[in-house]
Motif scaffolding. Structure first.
Motif, PDB file in Angstrom:
ATOM      1  N   SER A   1      56.355  82.363  43.908  1.00 31.54           N
ATOM      2  CA  SER A   1      56.798  83.358  44.876  1.00 31.54           C
ATOM      3  C   SER A   1      55.734  83.612  45.925  1.00 31.54           C
ATOM      4  O   SER A   1      55.944  84.373  46.858  1.00 31.54           O
ATOM      5  CB  SER A   1      57.149  84.663  44.162  1.00 31.54           C
ATOM      6  OG  SER A   1      56.010  85.145  43.490  1.00 31.54           O
ATOM      7  N   ALA A   2      54.584  82.981  45.785  1.00 31.42           N
ATOM      8  CA  ALA A   2      53.512  83.109  46.770  1.00 31.42           C
ATOM      9  C   ALA A   2      53.014  81.720  47.146  1.00 31.42           C
ATOM     10  O   ALA A   2      53.093  80.788  46.344  1.00 31.42           O
ATOM     11  CB  ALA A   2      52.368  83.930  46.188  1.00 31.42           C
ATOM     12  N   ALA A   3      52.527  81.574  48.359  1.00 34.77           N
ATOM     13  CA  ALA A   3      51.988  80.297  48.801  1.00 34.77           C
ATOM     14  C   ALA A   3      50.818  79.903  47.900  1.00 34.77           C
ATOM     15  O   ALA A   3      50.119  80.749  47.359  1.00 34.77           O
ATOM     16  CB  ALA A   3      51.534  80.396  50.252  1.00 34.77           C
ATOM     17  N   ASP A   4      50.614  78.609  47.733  1.00 39.92           N
ATOM     18  CA  ASP A   4      49.560  78.116  46.862  1.00 39.92           C
ATOM     19  C   ASP A   4      49.107  76.769  47.389  1.00 39.92           C
ATOM     20  O   ASP A   4      49.527  76.333  48.460  1.00 39.92           O
ATOM     21  CB  ASP A   4      50.077  78.004  45.423  1.00 39.92           C
ATOM     22  CG  ASP A   4      48.955  78.166  44.395  1.00 39.92           C
ATOM     23  OD1 ASP A   4      47.782  77.901  44.735  1.00 39.92           O
ATOM     24  OD2 ASP A   4      49.249  78.546  43.258  1.00 39.92           O
ATOM     25  N   THR A   5      48.271  76.089  46.639  1.00 42.89           N
ATOM     26  CA  THR A   5      47.838  74.740  46.997  1.00 42.89           C
ATOM     27  C   THR A   5      47.907  73.843  45.774  1.00 42.89           C
ATOM     28  O   THR A   5      47.805  74.311  44.641  1.00 42.89           O
ATOM     29  CB  THR A   5      46.382  74.730  47.530  1.00 42.89           C
ATOM     30  OG1 THR A   5      45.520  75.321  46.555  1.00 42.89           O
ATOM     31  CG2 THR A   5      46.266  75.475  48.846  1.00 42.89           C
ATOM     32  N   ILE A   6      48.102  72.562  46.004  1.00 47.35           N
ATOM     33  CA  ILE A   6      47.978  71.551  44.957  1.00 47.35           C
ATOM     34  C   ILE A   6      46.548  71.047  45.083  1.00 47.35           C
ATOM     35  O   ILE A   6      46.106  70.687  46.174  1.00 47.35           O
ATOM     36  CB  ILE A   6      48.991  70.409  45.150  1.00 47.35           C
ATOM     37  CG1 ILE A   6      50.418  70.952  45.061  1.00 47.35           C
ATOM     38  CG2 ILE A   6      48.749  69.312  44.117  1.00 47.35           C
ATOM     39  CD1 ILE A   6      51.487  69.923  45.394  1.00 47.35           C
ATOM     40  N   ASP A   7      45.822  71.028  43.983  1.00 49.95           N
ATOM     41  CA  ASP A   7      44.392  70.775  44.029  1.00 49.95           C
ATOM     42  C   ASP A   7      43.979  69.595  43.171  1.00 49.95           C
ATOM     43  O   ASP A   7      44.559  69.347  42.116  1.00 49.95           O
ATOM     44  CB  ASP A   7      43.619  72.004  43.511  1.00 49.95           C
ATOM     45  CG  ASP A   7      44.050  73.291  44.187  1.00 49.95           C
ATOM     46  OD1 ASP A   7      44.271  73.258  45.399  1.00 49.95           O
ATOM     47  OD2 ASP A   7      44.166  74.313  43.489  1.00 49.95           O
ATOM     48  N   LEU A   8      42.943  68.900  43.625  1.00 53.44           N
ATOM     49  CA  LEU A   8      42.255  67.909  42.799  1.00 53.44           C
ATOM     50  C   LEU A   8      41.155  68.650  42.054  1.00 53.44           C
ATOM     51  O   LEU A   8      40.433  69.444  42.656  1.00 53.44           O
ATOM     52  CB  LEU A   8      41.599  66.839  43.670  1.00 53.44           C
ATOM     53  CG  LEU A   8      42.507  65.862  44.385  1.00 53.44           C
ATOM     54  CD1 LEU A   8      41.684  65.045  45.377  1.00 53.44           C
ATOM     55  CD2 LEU A   8      43.176  64.952  43.390  1.00 53.44           C
TER      56      LEU A   8
END
Length: 169
Positions: A122-129
């Motif tokens: 429900s909130a913006a996020d990031t896909i991370d290494l």
């Protein structure tokens, strides 16, 4: 310098379109030399590199990593995961050895065997290494991170609106 999160390489949110949404592909190239420069020192185990920005109310259908330029030959036993930090850090890729000896250019990371490969936030996020472990830190090489996303936010009212032009004349 202690391991931390490198945020300057993350892609910008994009891909939302008109009504009748469809899945879309996003990708971001992560240059290891740029990550080292952004941090200001050698990469180390526990480092997080934000790769793909995921807007709020977006379903991540799948994600992965491809080595487009092999790491420098001096890197050794470099292992990474791909997922959502603070959620499931190895949802999409788990324990991928990306050092030069194990992953020449053109190598795709084996996808993690997840029974629920979809994350909705429900909130913006990031896909991370996440750099899981490193014996000798890499200083060059490029990884292509990709994800298939779908905007699942409400469509709003689909009813037609009347306009004043119909009453004019």
């Amino acid at each position: 310098m202690a391991a931390g999160t490198i945020t300057t390489l993350a892609s910008v949110a994009r891909g939302s379109s008109a009504r009748g949404r469809q899945p879309y592909l996003v990708e971001q190239y992560v240059d290891i030399a740029a990550a080292v420069a952004a941090k200001g020192s050698a990469l180390e185990a526990g480092e997080i590199i934000q790769a793909i920005t995921v807007p709020d109310n977006t379903m991540i259908l799948t994600a992965g990593v491809e080595v487009t330029t092999a790491m420098d030959a001096s890197s050794a036993d470099a292992v990474l995961s791909l997922g959502v930090t603070g959620g499931d850090v190895d949802r999409f890729v788990a324990a991928f050895e990306f050092d030069a000896a194990d992953a020449p250019a053109g190598t795709y990371a084996t996808m993690a065997d997840g029974t629920a490969p979809v994350i909705i936030g429900s909130a913006a996020d990031t896909i991370d290494l996440e750099l899981d472990s490193i014996t000798t830190a890499p200083v060059t090489g490029v990884l292509r991170c990709f994800a298939v996303l779908l905007d699942v936010d409400g469509l709003g009212s689909m009813a037609a609106d009347e306009v004043d032009r119909d009453a004019l004349a």
